[in-house]
Design a protein around this motif. Sequence first.
Motif, PDB file in Angstrom:
ATOM      1  N   ASN A   1      -1.435  -0.920  -1.539  1.00 47.13           N
ATOM      2  CA  ASN A   1      -0.294  -1.360  -0.994  1.00 47.13           C
ATOM      3  C   ASN A   1       0.846  -1.235  -2.103  1.00 47.13           C
ATOM      4  OD1 ASN A   1      -1.170  -2.330   1.531  1.00 47.13           O
ATOM      5  ND2 ASN A   1      -1.441  -4.416   0.918  1.00 47.13           N
ATOM      6  N   LYS A   2       0.556  -0.953  -3.241  1.00 49.33           N
ATOM      7  CA  LYS A   2       1.488  -0.743  -4.322  1.00 49.33           C
ATOM      8  C   LYS A   2       1.634   0.544  -4.621  1.00 49.33           C
ATOM      9  CE  LYS A   2       1.918  -3.748  -7.955  1.00 49.33           C
ATOM     10  NZ  LYS A   2       2.960  -4.516  -7.613  1.00 49.33           N
ATOM     11  N   ASP A   3       0.828   1.551  -3.781  1.00 49.50           N
ATOM     12  CA  ASP A   3       0.894   3.030  -4.012  1.00 49.50           C
ATOM     13  C   ASP A   3       0.453   3.147  -5.521  1.00 49.50           C
ATOM     14  OD1 ASP A   3       1.185   5.403  -2.926  1.00 49.50           O
ATOM     15  OD2 ASP A   3       3.177   5.772  -3.949  1.00 49.50           O
ATOM     16  N   TRP A   4      -0.735   2.543  -5.990  1.00 45.71           N
ATOM     17  CA  TRP A   4      -1.406   2.870  -7.017  1.00 45.71           C
ATOM     18  C   TRP A   4      -2.715   3.499  -7.152  1.00 45.71           C
ATOM     19  CZ3 TRP A   4      -1.121  -2.157 -10.301  1.00 45.71           C
ATOM     20  CH2 TRP A   4       0.469  -2.678 -10.647  1.00 45.71           C
ATOM     21  N   SER A   5      -2.976   4.267  -8.169  1.00 44.96           N
ATOM     22  CA  SER A   5      -4.404   4.840  -8.011  1.00 44.96           C
ATOM     23  C   SER A   5      -5.230   3.656  -8.956  1.00 44.96           C
ATOM     24  CB  SER A   5      -4.352   6.074  -9.119  1.00 44.96           C
ATOM     25  OG  SER A   5      -3.851   5.835 -10.473  1.00 44.96           O
ATOM     26  N   GLN A   6      -6.734   4.106  -9.050  1.00 45.69           N
ATOM     27  CA  GLN A   6      -7.328   3.351  -9.790  1.00 45.69           C
ATOM     28  C   GLN A   6      -6.771   3.396 -11.371  1.00 45.69           C
ATOM     29  OE1 GLN A   6     -11.349   4.570  -8.819  1.00 45.69           O
ATOM     30  NE2 GLN A   6     -11.521   3.505  -7.145  1.00 45.69           N
ATOM     31  N   ARG A   7      -6.601   4.474 -11.687  1.00 49.42           N
ATOM     32  CA  ARG A   7      -5.898   4.502 -13.282  1.00 49.42           C
ATOM     33  C   ARG A   7      -4.763   3.674 -13.470  1.00 49.42           C
ATOM     34  NH1 ARG A   7      -7.928   7.737 -16.618  1.00 49.42           N
ATOM     35  NH2 ARG A   7      -8.789   9.343 -14.858  1.00 49.42           N
ATOM     36  N   ASP A   8      -3.786   3.559 -12.345  1.00 47.90           N
ATOM     37  CA  ASP A   8      -2.678   2.833 -12.458  1.00 47.90           C
ATOM     38  C   ASP A   8      -2.959   1.309 -12.608  1.00 47.90           C
ATOM     39  OD1 ASP A   8      -0.864   4.808 -12.417  1.00 47.90           O
ATOM     40  OD2 ASP A   8      -0.686   4.623 -10.052  1.00 47.90           O
ATOM     41  N   LEU A   9      -4.107   0.810 -11.951  1.00 50.52           N
ATOM     42  CA  LEU A   9      -4.564  -0.565 -11.816  1.00 50.52           C
ATOM     43  C   LEU A   9      -5.239  -0.855 -13.161  1.00 50.52           C
ATOM     44  CD1 LEU A   9      -4.812  -3.409 -10.530  1.00 50.52           C
ATOM     45  CD2 LEU A   9      -6.690  -2.415  -9.172  1.00 50.52           C
TER      46      LEU A   9
END
Length: 107
Positions: A13-21
């Motif tokens: 929903n935030k358009d994040w990758s696992q790395r971003d999170l």
Amino acid sequence: MSLGDYLKTQRKNKDWSQRDLAEASGISNAEISRLESGVRKEPSPSILKSLSTALGIPYEDMMRAAGFAIDESPSLQPSSKLLPQDLTEEELKDVYKYIEFIRSQRT
């Protein structure tokens, strides 16, 4: 919905990758992968707190997704009902810290 599915949905929903999170939460990319895939089934409340803060979602929602029953009061009651129901918020925090300590001793 499983915790892994919930976490993945919120992350996407935030358009994040696992790395971003991982960067936003301070939780390793590998741990996020294990959570989303269902390999890691019982994350500590502190991990859930870090993830919910990073994602901007209510901590209580993340706790529910992980299988914790949330009482109407602000204290967290484990779904297993193994703990006495009359513990104070501070006592519950101490119990969770101890549980985290025990888990950290696993090899």
